[in-house]
Design an enzyme around this catalytic site. Sequence first.
Site, PDB file in Angstrom:
ATOM      1  N   HIS A 139       3.469 -12.063  -9.462  1.00 21.51           N
ATOM      2  CA  HIS A 139       4.862 -12.021  -9.922  1.00 21.51           C
ATOM      3  C   HIS A 139       4.845 -12.280 -11.431  1.00 21.51           C
ATOM      4  O   HIS A 139       4.263 -13.268 -11.888  1.00 21.51           O
ATOM      5  CB  HIS A 139       5.687 -13.136  -9.280  1.00 21.51           C
ATOM      6  N   ASN A 155       1.455 -16.154  -4.796  1.00 25.98           N
ATOM      7  CA  ASN A 155       1.524 -16.981  -3.595  1.00 25.98           C
ATOM      8  C   ASN A 155       0.418 -16.578  -2.628  1.00 25.98           C
ATOM      9  O   ASN A 155       0.095 -15.388  -2.504  1.00 25.98           O
ATOM     10  CB  ASN A 155       2.888 -16.815  -2.922  1.00 25.98           C
ATOM     11  N   CYS A 184       0.852  -1.204   0.000  1.00 29.33           N
ATOM     12  CA  CYS A 184       0.000   0.000   0.000  1.00 29.33           C
ATOM     13  C   CYS A 184       0.880   1.243   0.000  1.00 29.33           C
ATOM     14  O   CYS A 184       0.582   2.225  -0.699  1.00 29.33           O
ATOM     15  CB  CYS A 184      -0.915   0.018   1.230  1.00 29.33           C
ATOM     16  N   HIS A 230      -6.254  -2.454  -1.165  1.00 29.87           N
ATOM     17  CA  HIS A 230      -5.693  -3.550  -0.373  1.00 29.87           C
ATOM     18  C   HIS A 230      -6.606  -4.772  -0.419  1.00 29.87           C
ATOM     19  O   HIS A 230      -7.709  -4.756   0.118  1.00 29.87           O
ATOM     20  CB  HIS A 230      -5.468  -3.132   1.083  1.00 29.87           C
ATOM     21  N   HIS A 247      -0.568  -9.786  -5.020  1.00 29.28           N
ATOM     22  CA  HIS A 247       0.402  -9.412  -6.044  1.00 29.28           C
ATOM     23  C   HIS A 247       0.626 -10.578  -6.981  1.00 29.28           C
ATOM     24  O   HIS A 247       0.565 -11.741  -6.583  1.00 29.28           O
ATOM     25  CB  HIS A 247       1.726  -8.936  -5.441  1.00 29.28           C
TER      26      HIS A 247
HETATM   27  P1  AMP Z   1       5.612 -13.184  -1.884  1.00 27.18           P
HETATM   28  O1  AMP Z   1       6.728 -13.891  -1.143  1.00 27.18           O
HETATM   29  O2  AMP Z   1       4.965 -13.984  -2.933  1.00 27.18           O
HETATM   30  O3  AMP Z   1       4.639 -12.568  -0.900  1.00 27.18           O
HETATM   31  O4  AMP Z   1       6.325 -12.001  -2.665  1.00 27.18           O
HETATM   32  C1  AMP Z   1       6.724 -10.820  -2.059  1.00 27.18           C
HETATM   33  C2  AMP Z   1       7.793 -10.241  -2.933  1.00 27.18           C
HETATM   34  O5  AMP Z   1       7.926  -8.894  -2.596  1.00 27.18           O
HETATM   35  C3  AMP Z   1       9.170 -10.897  -2.776  1.00 27.18           C
HETATM   36  O6  AMP Z   1       9.589 -11.410  -4.028  1.00 27.18           O
HETATM   37  C4  AMP Z   1      10.057  -9.746  -2.308  1.00 27.18           C
HETATM   38  O7  AMP Z   1      11.358  -9.786  -2.852  1.00 27.18           O
HETATM   39  C5  AMP Z   1       9.280  -8.531  -2.784  1.00 27.18           C
HETATM   40  N1  AMP Z   1       9.474  -7.299  -2.039  1.00 27.18           N
HETATM   41  C6  AMP Z   1       9.424  -7.136  -0.706  1.00 27.18           C
HETATM   42  N2  AMP Z   1       9.614  -5.840  -0.386  1.00 27.18           N
HETATM   43  C7  AMP Z   1       9.774  -5.179  -1.559  1.00 27.18           C
HETATM   44  C8  AMP Z   1      10.013  -3.816  -1.905  1.00 27.18           C
HETATM   45  N3  AMP Z   1      10.110  -2.868  -0.968  1.00 27.18           N
HETATM   46  N4  AMP Z   1      10.122  -3.494  -3.216  1.00 27.18           N
HETATM   47  C9  AMP Z   1      10.039  -4.444  -4.166  1.00 27.18           C
HETATM   48  N5  AMP Z   1       9.797  -5.743  -3.908  1.00 27.18           N
HETATM   49  C10 AMP Z   1       9.682  -6.115  -2.615  1.00 27.18           C
END
Ligand code: AMP
Length: 113
Positions: free
Chosen positions: A101, A86, A7, A46, A99
């Site tokens: 990926h 995930n 957020c 959110h 999110h």
């Molecule tokens: P997940 O583990 O599927 O919840 O993915 C979360 C993702 O967010 C991970 O791949 C992290 O590397 C990424 N992440 C966490 N903090 C940040 C940030 N400040 N900017 C960019 N990516 C982030």
Amino acid sequence: MADCIFCKIASGELPSDKVYEDDEVVAFRDIAPQAPTHILVIPREHIESAAKISPDNSRLAARCLEAVARLAASEGLDGGFRIVSNVGGDGGQTVGHLHFHLLGGRKLGERLA
Ligand code: AMP
């Protein structure tokens, strides 16, 4: 949500390497990339995870996937790519804001888990 880092990224309160944004969707490069292209696409609103997608908010999830398709093209991922979302602890979710990926830029492994 007050203490949600995605957020805060969406609002600009936290910095990120943004590659796309509009009034409903934001996309930025993952801070710890796992492929040459690793972009996270999120709704500004959110939503905790894909488990919380409902008829009330599914349009936002669809808008995220539209952005994924556009970004895959603009990143030149003509050979293919992977979309991952995930969910929860067992799913490996570490940030509790929906999110997607977008991973690509090399041949990805065949195993999903
Ligand atoms: P997940 O583990 O599927 O919840 O993915 C979360 C993702 O967010 C991970 O791949 C992290 O590397 C990424 N992440 C966490 N903090 C940040 C940030 N400040 N900017 C960019 N990516 C982030």
